[in-house]
Scaffold this active site. Structure first.
Site, PDB file in Angstrom:
ATOM      1  N   ASP A   1       7.809   9.271   6.597  1.00 21.08           N
ATOM      2  CA  ASP A   1       6.769   8.250   6.488  1.00 21.08           C
ATOM      3  C   ASP A   1       5.424   8.771   6.985  1.00 21.08           C
ATOM      4  O   ASP A   1       5.340   9.793   7.682  1.00 21.08           O
ATOM      5  CB  ASP A   1       7.180   7.012   7.291  1.00 21.08           C
ATOM      6  CG  ASP A   1       6.682   5.713   6.674  1.00 21.08           C
ATOM      7  OD1 ASP A   1       5.710   5.761   5.895  1.00 21.08           O
ATOM      8  OD2 ASP A   1       7.254   4.650   6.983  1.00 21.08           O
TER       9      ASP A   1
ATOM     10  N   TRP B 125      -2.464  -1.979   0.547  1.00 21.61           N
ATOM     11  CA  TRP B 125      -1.112  -2.083   1.068  1.00 21.61           C
ATOM     12  C   TRP B 125      -0.444  -3.337   0.496  1.00 21.61           C
ATOM     13  O   TRP B 125      -1.032  -4.409   0.473  1.00 21.61           O
ATOM     14  CB  TRP B 125      -1.138  -2.167   2.602  1.00 21.61           C
ATOM     15  CG  TRP B 125       0.216  -2.372   3.194  1.00 21.61           C
ATOM     16  CD1 TRP B 125       1.154  -1.413   3.430  1.00 21.61           C
ATOM     17  CD2 TRP B 125       0.812  -3.614   3.582  1.00 21.61           C
ATOM     18  NE1 TRP B 125       2.301  -1.973   3.945  1.00 21.61           N
ATOM     19  CE2 TRP B 125       2.120  -3.340   4.062  1.00 21.61           C
ATOM     20  CE3 TRP B 125       0.371  -4.940   3.583  1.00 21.61           C
ATOM     21  CZ2 TRP B 125       2.975  -4.319   4.525  1.00 21.61           C
ATOM     22  CZ3 TRP B 125       1.233  -5.926   4.044  1.00 21.61           C
ATOM     23  CH2 TRP B 125       2.513  -5.613   4.513  1.00 21.61           C
TER      24      TRP B 125
ATOM     25  N   ASP C  58       5.530  -1.429   0.215  1.00 18.77           N
ATOM     26  CA  ASP C  58       6.296  -2.234   1.165  1.00 18.77           C
ATOM     27  C   ASP C  58       6.532  -3.642   0.631  1.00 18.77           C
ATOM     28  O   ASP C  58       7.350  -4.389   1.178  1.00 18.77           O
ATOM     29  CB  ASP C  58       5.556  -2.319   2.506  1.00 18.77           C
ATOM     30  CG  ASP C  58       5.707  -1.043   3.315  1.00 18.77           C
ATOM     31  OD1 ASP C  58       6.613  -0.245   3.017  1.00 18.77           O
ATOM     32  OD2 ASP C  58       4.901  -0.832   4.243  1.00 18.77           O
TER      33      ASP C  58
END
Length: 721
Positions: A463, A180, A532
């Site tokens: 999402d 991530w 992100d």
């Protein structure tokens, strides 16, 4: 005389007999790629060749070989990794596949489909190898059908989409891995004897740690403009496995497909299992050409509306987080107007009443507007946005649920959770059991109900923020090994229904960042959220990695305040190499930043046809130098956009000229530096000059000099005169 005639007849008979005994050869070809297969005397199909298409088709016959079986079966003579491994209903674990027939037809999209049917001589099990060849794009899609005509279930242990064989001196593999906020890191290594496996076991967010992408260079390392290289990616939104095995003779077999880990599949009598497709391309002139092949294919065939414009947008997340109300959102629409973007996207936090979605611990699964913050519902926001000349979009995460939700209380049987173990949470949530048709109806209904009530919604962000763990399906009962596979197939069923009713509704594919990056999903989506992490410095690497496989109009890149020390220009210039957007508090921008951004949006809109549909040339890699240089060139070569990003440049480090690519050497190009703050001058030495394509590709562009270039950037517009 009679003797001479007899000898002549014998010679003719021998000739025709030799012709009859010549191995049957099957060619899968594009304009520049050739995959040759043949049928051996034992009835099995062998791969003879994969590589550059030969100029003389008659030369293909000289390549016939029985060294590499095209789709190797398990528990037989071969003692390396097979493409397929099954167990019959009588417990026999063997499989032999012999040629039955082949056919070539024109597909609906103009590609040529080759199908080769194989069958076991002892058991009523057949396999069909499919190859779809796109001539102009030099792309091949390869997948497999497995058909069970036995009276009982056939157990599939391994079921690859494709197997390819290579014979080279050396093999260099580039893989894409990360986590991530650090996706698509590129790592190259030489393959040595034995096996190298790249795989995923995460279920929903299957690509969180490893992307289903690879580059394979033969004989020597390839660069952007030279070397023999294959690019491959699996069109599957779930667990995958790529296995690279070098044997004792230095031959390499590449096996790609669904990861068989935890996924033993029981194929019922009369049923067919269809594997996802491997999408591949090949180039003898380096990685750049291979990428351009994939980009052209993707825009035409791999991505929803890939040749159509995208909308630049403003997202509210970094401005408000969960803390907003109706009137606050309405004021943010003004920010979209100030920037000049046509779309506002409302992110997480707008739903839930019994359990309001005021943080990520509650409400997920309850898709009714939170009356305390949206008393007039989404309909009011859509109308207010339209009144201000802005389109309205909204975020959903329909596959997930918080334990603190009405959905969890009403339907505990709809949730993937092991009944003998504690629930395991990621982001305080669990995964819904999409294998259950009732859950499929519910998930489809989330979007359908919203669009029925609010047909003015112009954009959806879909999402998916967690992987599978401690997963168990009440619906599947005694077939838990089907879960990983059937979940993805069920997701596709839902998305098929969505696209049947809303064929062109723009939808962003998001999975906590780059957790879903594949062409299995992108046929339903217009774009995907890469990461992100929107720090422009990190984004250069992330976007560079993904650019090897995905065209720029699929890569959502937003200008945010993640890195507050980076200038608005640097952040904007980096986002411009993808589908640019904003997730920023417009009210906190200075007048100079706002004026710059408004002009940048106008210039980006004007130049987006080149950036989205042009050919990409990666010129200097951030992995090689303290800069990254790339450019997009229009099909007619009359327009180009050049991006230069300085990274962590060292003191007095000299940057040499960068030689451009893809231009017409006979044309002259006016060079104009754009994306400049008011009152500043361009720093590119050739700004304002008119130079020939030949000069720019042979001598190159001069680079700025000085020690103040740390994390700075330049954007040039090149226009043929």
């Amino acid at each position: 005389m009679i003797k001479k005639i007899t000898i002549g007849l014998l010679a003719i008979a021998c000739f025709f007999n030799a012709e009859a005994q010549a191995p049957k050869q099957i060619a899968v070809q594009t304009n520049n790629i050739s995959l040759l297969l043949s049928v051996g005397v034992n009835g099995r199909v062998y791969q003879n060749y994969f590589g550059k298409k030969l100029l003389n088709p008659a030369d293909n016959a000289a390549l016939v070989s029985t060294r590499h079986e095209a789709y190797i079966t398990g528990s037989m003579e071969d003692q390396f990794e097979p493409a397929i491994k099954v167990t019959h209903s009588d417990g026999n674990p063997s499989l032999v596949l012999q040629y039955v027939s082949d056919a070539q037809t024109k597909a609906a999209d103009g590609a040529t489909e080759t199908s080769i049917e194989l069958k076991d001589p002892k058991y009523p099990v057949s396999v069909v190898l499919h190859y779809l060849a796109y001539d102009k794009e030099d792309v091949i899609k390869a997948w497999t059908e497995i058909k069970n005509a036995e009276k009982s279930a056939l157990t599939l242990t391994s079921y690859a989409s494709n197997m390819l064989h290579f014979d080279a001196d050396k093999y260099f593999l580039t893989q894409f891995h990360g986590d991530w906020a650090s996706e698509a890191k590129m790592q190259e290594s030489e393959l040595t004897n034995g096996s190298k496996v790249i795989d995923s076991k995460l279920g929903t967010r299957a690509n969180e740690y490893t992307s289903p992408l690879f580059m394979l260079a033969l004989n020597k390392k390839a660069d952007e403009t030279s070397g023999e290289v294959m690019l491959g990616t699996l069109a599957w939104t779930g667990n995958f496995r790529f296995q690279f095995e070098v044997d004792q003779l230095n031959s390499l077999r590449v096996i790609t497909g669904i990861n068989p880990y935890g996924s033993e599949y029981h194929l019922a009598p009369g049923k067919t299992f269809t594997t996802p497709a491997l999408v591949l391309t090949y180039s003898t002139t380096g990685k750049g050409q291979a990428s351009r092949n994939l980009h052209k294919w993707a825009r035409q065939y791999g991505v929803l509306d890939g040749t159509q414009p995208r909308m630049t947008l403003l997202n509210n997340w970094e401005t408000t987080g969960f803390k907003f109300d109706e009137q606050k959102l309405v004021t943010l629409f003004d920010g979209a107007n100030k920037l000049g973007v046509p779309l506002f996207l409302l992110d997480d936090g707008w739903f839930g009443n019994k359990y309001p979605r005021v943080n990520d611990k509650a409400g997920l699964g309850d898709w009714d507007e939170n009356k305390s913050i949206l008393p007039h519902n989404i309909e009011y926001l859509v109308k207010q946005a339209e009144a201000k000349g802005v389109k309205f979009g909204i975020w959903i995460e329909p596959e997930m649920v918080n334990p603190k939700s009405e959905l969890y209380e009403k339907h505990p049987e709809w949730i993937l959770k092991n009944p003998m173990r504690d629930e395991n949470y990621q982001r305080n949530q669990l995964v819904l059991d999409l294998t259950n048709p009732k859950v499929q109806d519910y998930v489809y209904g989330i979007l359908d109900n919203m669009m029925t009530k609010n047909p003015g919604i112009a954009f959806i962000k879909w999402d998916c923020n967690r992987t599978m763990s401690n997963a168990y399906s009440t619906y599947l009962k005694d077939q838990q090994s089907h879960l990983y596979v059937d979940y993805v197939l069920s997701l596709y069923k839902v998305l098929d229904r969505v696209r049947a009713k809303y064929p062109h509704l723009p939808i962003m594919l998001c999975s906590g960042g780059g957790g879903r990056t594949d062409y299995g999903a992108l046929k339903y989506f217009n774009e995907f959220w890469l990461s992100d992490d929107t720090d422009p410095l990190e984004r250069i690497y992330i976007q560079w990695g993904y650019s090897n496989f995905f065209p720029s109009n699929t890569m959502a890149a937003h200008i945010t305040s993640w890195n507050k020390t980076a200038s608005i220009k640097y952040r904007t210039d980096v986002a411009m190499m993808g589908r640019m957007g904003y997730d920023i508090d417009v009210d906190k921008m200075t007048p100079a930043e706002l004026k710059f951004s408004h002009q940048a949006v106008a210039d980006y809109t004007r130049l987006s046809p080149v950036i989205w549909q042009g050919d990409l040339y990666r010129l200097i890699s951030p992995y090689d130098e303290n800069r990254a240089d790339m450019m997009f060139v229009s099909e007619k070569k009359d327009k180009a956009v050049f991006f230069n990003y300085f990274l962590n440049k060292r003191y007095k480090e000299v940057m040499t000229n960068v030689k451009l690519q893809g231009l017409d050497p006979q044309k002259k190009y006016k060079i104009t530096e754009i994306n400049l703050m008011e009152g500043t001058k361009g720093t590119m030495p050739d700004n304002g000059k008119t130079l020939s394509g030949d000069y720019l590709m042979t001598i190159g562009l001069g680079m700025p000099r000085g020690s103040t270039l740390q994390q700075t950037s330049n954007v040039l517009e090149l226009t043929a005169q």
